[in-house]
Design a protein around this motif. Structure first.
Motif, PDB file in Angstrom:
ATOM      1  N   THR A   1      44.937  43.141  34.832  1.00  0.00           N
ATOM      2  CA  THR A   1      45.090  43.755  33.516  1.00  0.00           C
ATOM      3  C   THR A   1      44.031  44.826  33.238  1.00  0.00           C
ATOM      4  O   THR A   1      43.991  45.388  32.155  1.00  0.00           O
ATOM      5  CB  THR A   1      44.997  42.689  32.411  1.00  0.00           C
ATOM      6  OG1 THR A   1      43.743  42.001  32.518  1.00  0.00           O
ATOM      7  CG2 THR A   1      46.138  41.683  32.544  1.00  0.00           C
TER       8      THR A   1
ATOM      9  N   GLN B   1      49.351  48.399  27.287  1.00  0.00           N
ATOM     10  CA  GLN B   1      48.095  48.778  26.634  1.00  0.00           C
ATOM     11  C   GLN B   1      48.328  49.503  25.314  1.00  0.00           C
ATOM     12  O   GLN B   1      47.615  49.277  24.332  1.00  0.00           O
ATOM     13  CB  GLN B   1      47.267  49.670  27.570  1.00  0.00           C
ATOM     14  CG  GLN B   1      45.944  50.120  27.015  1.00  0.00           C
ATOM     15  CD  GLN B   1      44.891  49.020  26.994  1.00  0.00           C
ATOM     16  OE1 GLN B   1      45.130  47.914  27.468  1.00  0.00           O
ATOM     17  NE2 GLN B   1      43.731  49.314  26.439  1.00  0.00           N
TER      18      GLN B   1
ATOM     19  N   ASP C   1      40.918  44.490  32.762  1.00  0.00           N
ATOM     20  CA  ASP C   1      39.859  44.080  31.860  1.00  0.00           C
ATOM     21  C   ASP C   1      38.536  43.918  32.596  1.00  0.00           C
ATOM     22  O   ASP C   1      37.470  43.961  31.977  1.00  0.00           O
ATOM     23  CB  ASP C   1      40.227  42.746  31.183  1.00  0.00           C
ATOM     24  CG  ASP C   1      41.388  42.891  30.217  1.00  0.00           C
ATOM     25  OD1 ASP C   1      41.508  43.975  29.608  1.00  0.00           O
ATOM     26  OD2 ASP C   1      42.187  41.948  30.079  1.00  0.00           O
TER      27      ASP C   1
ATOM     28  N   TYR D   1      51.169  49.095  32.890  1.00  0.00           N
ATOM     29  CA  TYR D   1      49.896  48.926  32.181  1.00  0.00           C
ATOM     30  C   TYR D   1      49.861  49.803  30.933  1.00  0.00           C
ATOM     31  O   TYR D   1      49.421  49.358  29.866  1.00  0.00           O
ATOM     32  CB  TYR D   1      48.737  49.291  33.105  1.00  0.00           C
ATOM     33  CG  TYR D   1      47.412  49.393  32.396  1.00  0.00           C
ATOM     34  CD1 TYR D   1      46.698  48.251  32.059  1.00  0.00           C
ATOM     35  CD2 TYR D   1      46.884  50.641  32.034  1.00  0.00           C
ATOM     36  CE1 TYR D   1      45.477  48.341  31.393  1.00  0.00           C
ATOM     37  CE2 TYR D   1      45.673  50.743  31.373  1.00  0.00           C
ATOM     38  CZ  TYR D   1      44.975  49.590  31.059  1.00  0.00           C
ATOM     39  OH  TYR D   1      43.784  49.686  30.382  1.00  0.00           O
TER      40      TYR D   1
END
Length: 454
Positions: free
Chosen positions: A349, A231, A351, A227
């Motif tokens: 993810t 990111q 989000d 991640y």
């Protein structure tokens, strides 16, 4: 042999047929000619596609040319089989040039005898590095990292770094940064090779460090590391121990491989086929993975049957309901799957978080209502025109709106709830959402029909 094989599509039908013919004829020379131009990943794909007997024949004819990169590219489901078929000297030669992270990846899924065979093939220093990596928790950054690190004192100049790199004999095959460390081996920054090559020799390395610099702990979950790479658009990332000392580095190829595995697992789990399903599995292994989910679905489908049985009198009096009720339930199931796929992906993810949960739930509620309204108009008009009953059309329309709202909310709330409970939202969400939409679809339609039509 046909020489006009397609190099843009290396595993096209003609090459596969030629490989099969060479295996049947026991023609090792032709086989070598066919495999020589292929990338390691293509040869790994070929080994996965030709089946157990074909693999044994290919390895018997071609194993002396086996490359360690091929072993790294192999699917875990057949890697152990291939390694067991290789002569010890071939295995030793294949793994000797691999980076430590690739060797660790090979060892993780092997039985102890095969692990020892690979460890015995390594140099003393490489073996010590691999054994140290295996002491870190499974699926951690310590397992994912490679121990081969290019580093320099933080007070060096560009010229000193260039001279060091040119004189070093054991640099990794691929690296992207020179990591700057202090006297206690704590990383303080890193510099890309491009910046080093374009800067003046007298420039201090600390003056051209990258703003993206960050570190991860060796005990961090590999999913968290992936991640961070995704990111913050990292190319590589230093790994530190509990004392913040540099112990390794993770590169983008390994981080992206973790992301790919996570996405593949989510997709397979959403489909209820487990995360270890492979085309190379036999019928028994395939059935063993799928049967528990089918049994679970059978149990949840019984709930739908129970709901339908409660309205037996209604269906008996108006038989057309039996033909129409699957429309409401199946459309709700599709809507639930749509919302579920978006929610599981957003959770993976990161989000979808606590901060925006309310907004997402309200969005899905609104989308469900609007979808239900649009479908209700179509279905209501169709029901009134085809069956000559505006009231039946209204019942269909009302049930459709209710089930679309339930599907949209279930698609986001079910995975959210599982995630809050510490469970994998991809593992069981599909079964829950499908059951929810089926039960509510039948209940809404038959319930409204009982009230307004009977």
């Amino acid at each position: 042999m046909d020489q006009a094989l397609d190099e843009d599509h290396p595993l096209d039908d003609r090459r596969m047929e030629a490989v099969q013919a060479a295996l049947e004829a026991g023609d090792g020379v032709t086989l070598s000619v066919l495999l020589e131009p292929l990338h390691a990943a293509d040869i790994a794909d070929l080994l996965e596609q030709i089946g157990p007997s074909g693999r044994r024949d290919l390895l018997a004819l071609w194993s002396p040319q086996m490359d360690g990169d091929i072993l790294s590219e192999l699917d875990e489901s057949i890697r152990e089989e291939v390694i067991a078929a290789l002569p010890p000297e071939v295995l030793a030669e294949a793994v000797r040039d691999l980076e430590t992270d690739d060797v660790v990846d090979l060892l993780e899924d092997l039985e102890e005898p095969q692990q020892e065979a690979i460890l015995d093939a390594l140099d003393v220093s490489d073996r010590a590095a691999v054994e140290q990596a295996l002491t870190w928790p499974e699926h951690s950054a310590g397992r994912l990292m490679q121990r081969e690190v290019v580093m320099a004192p933080q007070d060096w100049t560009v010229g000193q770094a260039i001279d060091f790199l040119r004189g070093a004999e054991d640099l990794p095959d691929q690296f992207y940064h020179v990591i700057l460390v202090d006297a206690r081996m704590k990383p303080k920054g890193y510099v890309t090779l491009g910046r080093i090559l374009s800067a003046r020799r007298d420039m201090a390395l600390r003056d051209i460090v990258e703003d993206s610099f960050r570190t991860v702990a060796a005990t961090d979950e590999e999913a968290d590391v992936a991640y961070i790479f995704n990111q913050y658009h990292l190319i590589s990332c230093p790994v530190v121990d509990e004392n913040d000392r540099l112990v390794g580095v993770i590169t983008i190829d390994d981080a992206m491989a973790v992301l790919d595995e996570e996405h593949e697992e989510d997709m397979l789990r959403l489909a209820g086929v487990g995360d270890d399903s492979n085309l190379s599995d036999g019928p028994f292994e395939t059935a063993k993975v799928r049967l528990p989910w089918l049994v679970a679905n059978l149990a949840t489908a019984s709930l739908s049957a129970f709901v339908i049985s409660r309205f037996e009198a209604t269906i008996t009096q108006l038989v057309v309901l039996a033909a129409l009720m699957p429309i409401v339930a199946s459309t709700g199931g599709i809507a639930g799957t749509q919302a579920l796929a978006v929610s599981v992906r957003a959770l993976a993810t990161r989000d979808l978080t606590r901060a925006n949960t309310r907004r997402v739930v309200l969005r899905e509620l609104g989308a469900g209502f609007l979808n239900g309204l649009g479908l209700a108009i179509i279905l209501g008009l169709a029901g009134a025109l085809i069956f000559g009953s505006p009231l039946l059309g209204a019942v269909l329309a009302g049930a459709m709106i209710v089930n679309q709202i339930v599907a949209a909310l279930g698609g986001v709330l079910v995975p959210l709830t599982l995630d809050r409970l510490g469970l994998d939202p991809a593992l069981a969400s599909g079964t829950f959402v499908t059951t929810l939409t089926d039960v509510m679809g039948f209940f809404a339609f038959l319930g409204l029909a009982t009230v307004f039509l009977i």
